[in-house]
Scaffold this active site. Structure first.
Site, short mmCIF file in Angstrom:
data_model
loop_
_atom_site.label_atom_id
_atom_site.label_comp_id
_atom_site.label_asym_id
_atom_site.label_seq_id
_atom_site.Cartn_x
_atom_site.Cartn_y
_atom_site.Cartn_z
N GLU A 90 0.77 -1.23 -0.19
CA GLU A 90 0.62 -0.29 0.17
C GLU A 90 0.88 1.62 -0.18
O GLU A 90 1.61 1.47 0.52
CB GLU A 90 -1.40 -0.09 1.43
N CYS A 103 3.16 8.12 2.25
CA CYS A 103 3.80 7.15 2.69
C CYS A 103 3.55 5.94 1.99
O CYS A 103 3.35 5.82 1.85
CB CYS A 103 2.68 6.79 4.38
N CYS A 110 6.88 -7.66 6.77
CA CYS A 110 7.90 -7.28 7.40
C CYS A 110 8.25 -8.74 8.26
O CYS A 110 7.49 -9.57 9.40
CB CYS A 110 7.54 -6.38 8.29
N CYS A 114 7.12 -7.00 14.79
CA CYS A 114 6.74 -6.39 16.82
C CYS A 114 4.95 -6.72 16.85
O CYS A 114 4.71 -7.42 15.86
CB CYS A 114 6.50 -4.97 15.55
N CYS A 117 1.00 -4.93 15.78
CA CYS A 117 2.02 -3.84 14.05
C CYS A 117 0.77 -4.84 13.11
O CYS A 117 1.43 -6.39 13.46
CB CYS A 117 3.07 -4.26 13.54
N SER A 223 11.61 3.79 16.45
CA SER A 223 10.16 2.90 16.75
C SER A 223 10.81 2.91 18.27
O SER A 223 11.24 1.86 17.75
CB SER A 223 9.86 2.30 15.99
N CYS A 343 -1.83 5.03 10.64
CA CYS A 343 -0.75 3.98 10.49
C CYS A 343 -1.53 2.95 11.86
O CYS A 343 -2.14 2.38 12.53
CB CYS A 343 -0.16 4.87 12.41
S1 SF4 Z 1 6.37 -1.77 13.06
FE1 SF4 Z 1 7.69 -3.52 13.75
S2 SF4 Z 1 6.81 -5.22 11.92
FE2 SF4 Z 1 5.27 -3.34 11.60
S3 SF4 Z 1 6.64 -2.95 9.52
FE3 SF4 Z 1 7.52 -1.49 11.61
S4 SF4 Z 1 9.11 -2.93 12.23
FE4 SF4 Z 1 8.16 -4.08 10.87
#
Ligand code: SF4
Length: 376
Positions: A90, A103, A110, A114, A117, A223, A343
């Site tokens: 996306e 964005c 990924c 996390c 997420c 993050s 988000c």
């Molecule tokens: S928050 Fe963590 S799991 Fe989600 S996209 Fe970012 S790095 Fe990857």
């Protein structure tokens, strides 16, 4: 066929040299592709006809294939882009009165997992190519009518003024392709964006942050999400590899060569997990030596997640403690939520997740439970 969107300026110049062509030819084609959004060599009217024919025989300009486009009531636009193998990523455009932010995604899924997420829950398939990363900006400019009109100099409106690499994926886990795309974003013959207006968001890949500082220093968002290693090990498993001390040292090194004089720390607020007064105070202590701003993001629930969003009063109090500690702290507005572009919802579609473990090897977790209720 070679896809010319895969080259940054140096790569395109080298490729043209192998065709026996001078560097200015590469610059001409770069401008047509990225400034004018052209995908047809026949439209490159200042390029010799014989070269146009040669290019058409061996190369192509292939942007992403949109499978869905949507527009929210607030003007936020989202494109779901097919990346083959029944996978999709996306791209979201967020218009504001004084800027337009795109964005973009850097991986299909990924691997970092996390725990809060939506993308992390989908697993990992592969890195996006440079063409697929820069292609998101290329496509957005075409859809937004922002491409320069051929033959009228710099005409055309720059609708995308800011780019954030905060979509699907960990950008620094796809380092080479991301840096090539960043160079195109900054190149005056391509998108000409300011370093200050391009932001890479990382979960904290410290060695790659050091490389980025040298090779393409743009604004950096990290993050953070937890004030202690124990909690961050749970929320951001990458922390077991690059713990807070190492991460913050890398942040301070990054600032030596960064276009902004602060790091943005992203902090997702999870009710009863990391949103207590004590967590805010611990954050102040942790970041005392690191010039920074905080972007607080109330958790955005998604199906299958057990976390909850904190009450508005808790968010306000958390922000207040940081501000009283002399740190700028903003609360992220939710935009485009009716099209799932807020988000943590920028996910796309990952069908083949078998490669998850090949992407990033992280030490196994030390099991610990996360309280879901605020302590009394
Ligand atoms: S928050 Fe963590 S799991 Fe989600 S996209 Fe970012 S790095 Fe990857």
């Amino acid at each position: 066929m070679i896809n010319l969107l895969d080259f940054d300026a140096d790569g395109l110049t080298d490729w043209f040299a192998r065709l026996g062509e001078k560097p200015f030819r590469a610059r001409q084609v770069l401008r047509w592709m990225h400034r004018c959004g052209v995908d047809n060599f026949g439209q490159m009217t200042d390029v010799a006809k014989s070269l146009r024919a040669q290019l058409a025989a061996v190369a192509e300009i292939r942007g992403p294939v949109p499978v869905r486009a949507s527009t929210a009531a607030d003007g936020t636009r989202k494109w779901l882009l097919d990346v083959g193998g029944n996978n999709a990523v996306e791209t979201v455009f967020i218009p504001e009165p004084n800027r337009g932010t795109l964005c973009i995604s850097t991986q299909v899924g990924c691997a970092l997992e996390c725990s809060f997420c939506s993308t992390g829950k989908q697993g990992f398939n592969r890195n996006l190519t440079t063409a697929e990363i820069i292609g998101q900006l290329w496509h957005a400019n075409r859809m937004l009518g922002a491409v320069k009109q051929p033959g009228v100099g710099d005409g055309g409106e720059r609708v995308v003024s800011n780019v954030v690499l905060m979509g699907m994926g960990e950008p620094l886990a796809n380092y080479d392709n991301v840096v090539a795309a960043l160079k195109l974003m900054l190149d005056d013959n391509a998108y000409g964006l300011s370093r200050r207006r391009v932001t890479v968001s990382t979960a904290g890949m410290a060695p790659a942050m050091d490389r980025l500082r040298q090779e393409a220093p743009v604004a950096l968002a990290v993050s953070l999400h937890a004030p202690t290693d124990a909690l961050r090990d749970e929320l951001v498993p990458l922390n077991r590899k690059y713990p807070l001390r190492e991460l913050l040292a890398a942040c301070r090194r990054y600032l030596e060569n960064a276009p902004r004089d602060f790091i943005t720390f992203e902090y997702v607020l999870l009710a009863g997990v990391n949103d207590r007064d004590a967590d805010a105070r611990a954050l102040l202590a942790l970041t005392r030596e690191t010039p920074c701003k905080f972007n607080l993001i109330p958790f955005n629930p998604f199906p299958g997640s057990s976390y909850r969003s904190p009450a508005a009063e808790r968010v306000r109090r958390f922000q207040e403690i940081l501000v009283q500690g002399d740190v700028v702290a903003t609360v992220r507005k939710t935009r485009g939520d009716e099209i799932d572009a807020a988000c943590g919802q920028l996910a796309g579609r990952v069908r083949d997740r078998t490669k998850r473990r090949q992407a990033v090897v992280v030490a196994p977790p030390a099991r610990r439970s996360i309280p879901l209720e605020a302590p009394a």
